[in-house]
Scaffold this motif. Structure first.
Motif, PDB file in Angstrom:
ATOM      1  N   THR A 271      -1.589  -2.324 -12.201  1.00 62.49           N
ATOM      2  CA  THR A 271      -1.379  -2.707 -11.036  1.00 62.49           C
ATOM      3  C   THR A 271      -2.591  -4.641 -10.321  1.00 62.49           C
ATOM      4  O   THR A 271      -3.422  -4.716 -11.129  1.00 62.49           O
ATOM      5  N   VAL A 272      -1.130  -5.012  -9.670  1.00 59.21           N
ATOM      6  CA  VAL A 272      -1.813  -6.545  -9.365  1.00 59.21           C
ATOM      7  C   VAL A 272      -3.624  -6.683  -8.521  1.00 59.21           C
ATOM      8  O   VAL A 272      -3.534  -5.617  -7.306  1.00 59.21           O
ATOM      9  N   VAL A 273      -4.507  -6.923  -8.443  1.00 60.19           N
ATOM     10  CA  VAL A 273      -5.474  -7.251  -7.364  1.00 60.19           C
ATOM     11  C   VAL A 273      -5.525  -7.583  -6.537  1.00 60.19           C
ATOM     12  O   VAL A 273      -5.478  -9.038  -7.011  1.00 60.19           O
ATOM     13  N   LYS A 274      -5.291  -7.774  -5.865  1.00 59.51           N
ATOM     14  CA  LYS A 274      -4.914  -7.787  -4.074  1.00 59.51           C
ATOM     15  C   LYS A 274      -6.213  -8.140  -3.157  1.00 59.51           C
ATOM     16  O   LYS A 274      -7.405  -7.868  -3.630  1.00 59.51           O
ATOM     17  N   ASP A 275      -5.908  -9.068  -2.596  1.00 53.97           N
ATOM     18  CA  ASP A 275      -7.165  -9.747  -1.434  1.00 53.97           C
ATOM     19  C   ASP A 275      -7.912  -8.265  -1.001  1.00 53.97           C
ATOM     20  O   ASP A 275      -7.046  -7.282  -0.554  1.00 53.97           O
ATOM     21  N   PRO A 276      -8.933  -8.020  -0.531  1.00 56.73           N
ATOM     22  CA  PRO A 276      -9.829  -7.037   0.092  1.00 56.73           C
ATOM     23  C   PRO A 276      -8.948  -7.841   1.793  1.00 56.73           C
ATOM     24  O   PRO A 276      -8.816  -8.400   2.518  1.00 56.73           O
ATOM     25  N   PRO A 277      -8.875  -6.170   2.033  1.00 58.65           N
ATOM     26  CA  PRO A 277      -8.406  -6.067   3.930  1.00 58.65           C
ATOM     27  C   PRO A 277      -9.038  -7.792   4.947  1.00 58.65           C
ATOM     28  O   PRO A 277     -10.237  -7.534   4.687  1.00 58.65           O
ATOM     29  N   GLY A 278      -8.207  -8.298   5.520  1.00 63.35           N
ATOM     30  CA  GLY A 278      -8.928  -9.402   6.445  1.00 63.35           C
ATOM     31  C   GLY A 278      -9.973 -10.153   5.842  1.00 63.35           C
ATOM     32  O   GLY A 278     -10.156 -11.441   6.076  1.00 63.35           O
ATOM     33  N   CYS A 279      -9.262 -10.589   4.386  1.00 60.85           N
ATOM     34  CA  CYS A 279      -9.981 -11.775   3.598  1.00 60.85           C
ATOM     35  C   CYS A 279      -8.550 -12.347   2.939  1.00 60.85           C
ATOM     36  O   CYS A 279      -7.279 -11.870   2.708  1.00 60.85           O
ATOM     37  N   VAL A 280      -8.976 -12.764   2.648  1.00 62.22           N
ATOM     38  CA  VAL A 280      -7.393 -14.672   1.786  1.00 62.22           C
ATOM     39  C   VAL A 280      -8.000 -14.654   0.575  1.00 62.22           C
ATOM     40  O   VAL A 280      -8.797 -15.803   0.762  1.00 62.22           O
TER      41      VAL A 280
END
Length: 119
Positions: free
Chosen positions: A33-42
């Protein structure tokens, strides 16, 4: 540092493309699983990290990448597990320990982006 500020936008754009390529390439792999940006964050994608199912899978991924010349690495050790903190008070920190045992950092240089070399 000041010299890199002139090309910061370009570097961040390249690092985002590298990250997006990893997301696209790895979305079909079970257990990664690729670690993704939290919602609302870039994120700035300084490091592109993936989570495996466990330490054995992490080690297998590291071996496979190294076998083909890709120098992925395990994430850093959780600070509470380092010897200099042995005598410090701490809770069990099970989530931090579990994540440290599953996390792999992938190469994420902006130079991996083909567009970097075209500009």
């Amino acid at each position: 540092g000041c010299g890199q500020l002139d090309r910061l936008d370009r570097m961040l754009a390249s690092k985002r493309r590298v990250y997006e390529n990893y997301v696209q390439c790895l979305e079909g792999f079970d257990g990664i699983t690729v670690v993704k940006d939290p919602p609302g964050c870039v994120g700035n994608h300084w490091l592109v990290s993936v989570l495996t199912q466990g330490p054995a899978e992490r080690d297998a991924l590291l071996q496979a990448t190294h076998d083909v010349g890709i120098l992925a690495r395990p994430a850093w050790a959780a600070m509470h597990s380092m010897p200099m903190f042995d005598d410090c008070p701490k809770g069990p920190l099970t989530v931090a320990t579990e994540l440290a045992n599953r996390l792999v950092c992938l190469p994420s240089s902006p130079f991996l982006d083909p567009a970097w070399h075209d500009e």
